[in-house]
Design an enzyme around this catalytic site. Structure first.
Site, mmCIF file in Angstrom:
data_model
loop_
_atom_site.group_PDB
_atom_site.id
_atom_site.type_symbol
_atom_site.label_atom_id
_atom_site.label_comp_id
_atom_site.label_asym_id
_atom_site.label_seq_id
_atom_site.Cartn_x
_atom_site.Cartn_y
_atom_site.Cartn_z
ATOM 1 N N ASP A 12 0.824 -1.208 0.000
ATOM 2 C CA ASP A 12 0.000 0.000 0.000
ATOM 3 C C ASP A 12 0.862 1.263 0.000
ATOM 4 O O ASP A 12 1.962 1.254 0.561
ATOM 5 C CB ASP A 12 -0.908 -0.029 1.244
ATOM 6 C CG ASP A 12 -2.049 0.957 1.119
ATOM 7 O OD1 ASP A 12 -2.341 1.408 -0.013
ATOM 8 O OD2 ASP A 12 -2.654 1.296 2.147
ATOM 9 N N ASN A 14 1.259 3.408 -2.961
ATOM 10 C CA ASN A 14 1.748 3.861 -4.276
ATOM 11 C C ASN A 14 1.151 5.216 -4.663
ATOM 12 O O ASN A 14 1.836 6.084 -5.198
ATOM 13 C CB ASN A 14 1.375 2.858 -5.376
ATOM 14 C CG ASN A 14 2.029 1.506 -5.179
ATOM 15 O OD1 ASN A 14 2.986 1.392 -4.446
ATOM 16 N ND2 ASN A 14 1.489 0.490 -5.836
ATOM 17 N N ASN A 60 -10.601 -3.258 -6.309
ATOM 18 C CA ASN A 60 -9.859 -2.230 -7.048
ATOM 19 C C ASN A 60 -10.519 -1.863 -8.381
ATOM 20 O O ASN A 60 -10.229 -0.807 -8.948
ATOM 21 C CB ASN A 60 -8.403 -2.661 -7.298
ATOM 22 C CG ASN A 60 -7.522 -2.576 -6.070
ATOM 23 O OD1 ASN A 60 -6.528 -3.292 -5.951
ATOM 24 N ND2 ASN A 60 -7.847 -1.705 -5.122
HETATM 25 C C1 FPP Z 1 -2.069 0.114 -3.230
HETATM 26 O O1 FPP Z 1 -1.588 1.432 -3.237
HETATM 27 C C2 FPP Z 1 -1.539 -0.622 -4.341
HETATM 28 C C3 FPP Z 1 -2.277 -1.188 -5.350
HETATM 29 C C4 FPP Z 1 -3.739 -1.074 -5.446
HETATM 30 C C5 FPP Z 1 -1.637 -1.900 -6.451
HETATM 31 C C6 FPP Z 1 -0.372 -2.591 -6.090
HETATM 32 C C7 FPP Z 1 0.334 -2.901 -7.334
HETATM 33 C C8 FPP Z 1 1.668 -2.905 -7.530
HETATM 34 C C9 FPP Z 1 2.692 -2.686 -6.477
HETATM 35 C C10 FPP Z 1 2.199 -3.116 -8.872
HETATM 36 C C11 FPP Z 1 2.138 -4.534 -9.294
HETATM 37 C C12 FPP Z 1 0.812 -4.795 -9.826
HETATM 38 C C13 FPP Z 1 0.450 -4.836 -11.091
HETATM 39 C C14 FPP Z 1 -1.008 -4.751 -11.374
HETATM 40 C C15 FPP Z 1 1.407 -4.898 -12.214
HETATM 41 P P1 FPP Z 1 -2.648 2.619 -3.280
HETATM 42 O O2 FPP Z 1 -2.855 3.021 -4.692
HETATM 43 O O3 FPP Z 1 -3.897 2.223 -2.548
HETATM 44 O O4 FPP Z 1 -1.878 3.747 -2.501
HETATM 45 P P2 FPP Z 1 -2.531 4.906 -1.598
HETATM 46 O O5 FPP Z 1 -3.076 4.217 -0.381
HETATM 47 O O6 FPP Z 1 -1.340 5.762 -1.284
HETATM 48 O O7 FPP Z 1 -3.557 5.600 -2.421
#
Ligand code: FPP
Length: 237
Positions: A12, A14, A60
């Site tokens: 989590d 990204n 998602n």
């Molecule tokens: C959560 O961060 C992360 C995800 C929903 C996707 C995780 C995916 C990867 C690390 C890449 C590998 C996957 C693929 C599909 C190639 P968030 O977006 O919820 O972060 P935030 O909480 O800061 O908004």
């Protein structure tokens, strides 16, 4: 120092990593792929046998359309560019989740990666894609019912998507939130939980080592008393 054989990770943070740099969220996911590559190598170097990551949850799909399509493009690019080097370093890859909603192209990519890496033994990388813990429990229950078997814990475990490996010893969630978010609900019944404040793209080897150090300090009792655990550890030594 006790080490986990199986680590599960909720990657989590990204989106926040990208926002902090005034970049689109998908740039954070792209950096997340880099971080995943680094993490697989680091786990392999530390003798971890199974790494199970949450790449895309059943929920998602509800994200903005451009983010969902960005994640699908990233997946296609990861399948095209990441699988071969992982294979060359001995990583076996499996994709766990509901494949009915993913495109035929992605399904073919999953099958190709799984077939190519099927004989590898260094580390198993389970990539949970279109996965949800409740979905997993329901699909296992449906399969137990269809088989006519009795509903036992053993029968259920044998039909979960993780039936090929032991349950996670350690569940790490990055990004500072303290929840499980419908991840491996059945399998994490006795996993140790470690929450890291690092955003996933920043989760480096030092952060992994910090999580492993926390794990090493935990006493896993599986419902027993501390005295029972210590005496069986002494007997085994
Ligand atoms: C959560 O961060 C992360 C995800 C929903 C996707 C995780 C995916 C990867 C690390 C890449 C590998 C996957 C693929 C599909 C190639 P968030 O977006 O919820 O972060 P935030 O909480 O800061 O908004």
């Amino acid at each position: 120092m006790s080490k986990p054989e199986h680590i599960a990770i909720v990657m989590d943070g990204n989106g926040r990593w990208a926002r902090q740099r005034y970049l689109p969220r998908v740039a954070g996911h792209r950096q997340g792929v880099e971080s995943l590559r680094r993490c697989v190598r680091a786990c392999e170097a530390r003798g971890v046998k199974v790494l199970t990551v949450f790449a895309f949850s059943s929920e998602n799909w509800n994200r903005p359309q451009d983010e969902v399509s960005g994640l699908m493009d990233l997946l296609a690019s990861a399948l095209a560019h990441e699988v071969k080097p992982l294979h060359e370093s001995g990583v076996k890859i499996l994709f766990l989740g509901d494949r009915s909603r993913v495109s035929q192209r992605v399904r073919d990519g999953f099958a190709q990666a799984e077939n190519l890496t099927t004989g590898n033994t260094k580390i198993l990388l389970n990539v949970c894609f279109n996965y949800g813990g409740r979905w997993d429990i329901v699909q296992a229950a449906q399969r137990v019912a269809a088989s006519g078997q009795a509903f036992t814990e053993q029968a259920m475990s044998a039909h979960m998507v993780t039936a090929h490996c032991a349950d996670p010893d350690l569940l790490i969630r990055t990004g500072g939130e303290m929840r499980i978010s419908n991840y491996l609900l059945w399998q994490c019944a006795y996993s140790e939980l470690v929450f890291s404040d690092k955003l996933w793209p920043d989760f480096d080897e030092a952060a992994l080592d910090a999580a492993l150090a926390q794990y090493a300090q935990r006493e896993r009792r599986f419902g027993k008393t501390s005295e029972q655990v210590r005496s069986s550890t002494l007997q085994a030594a």
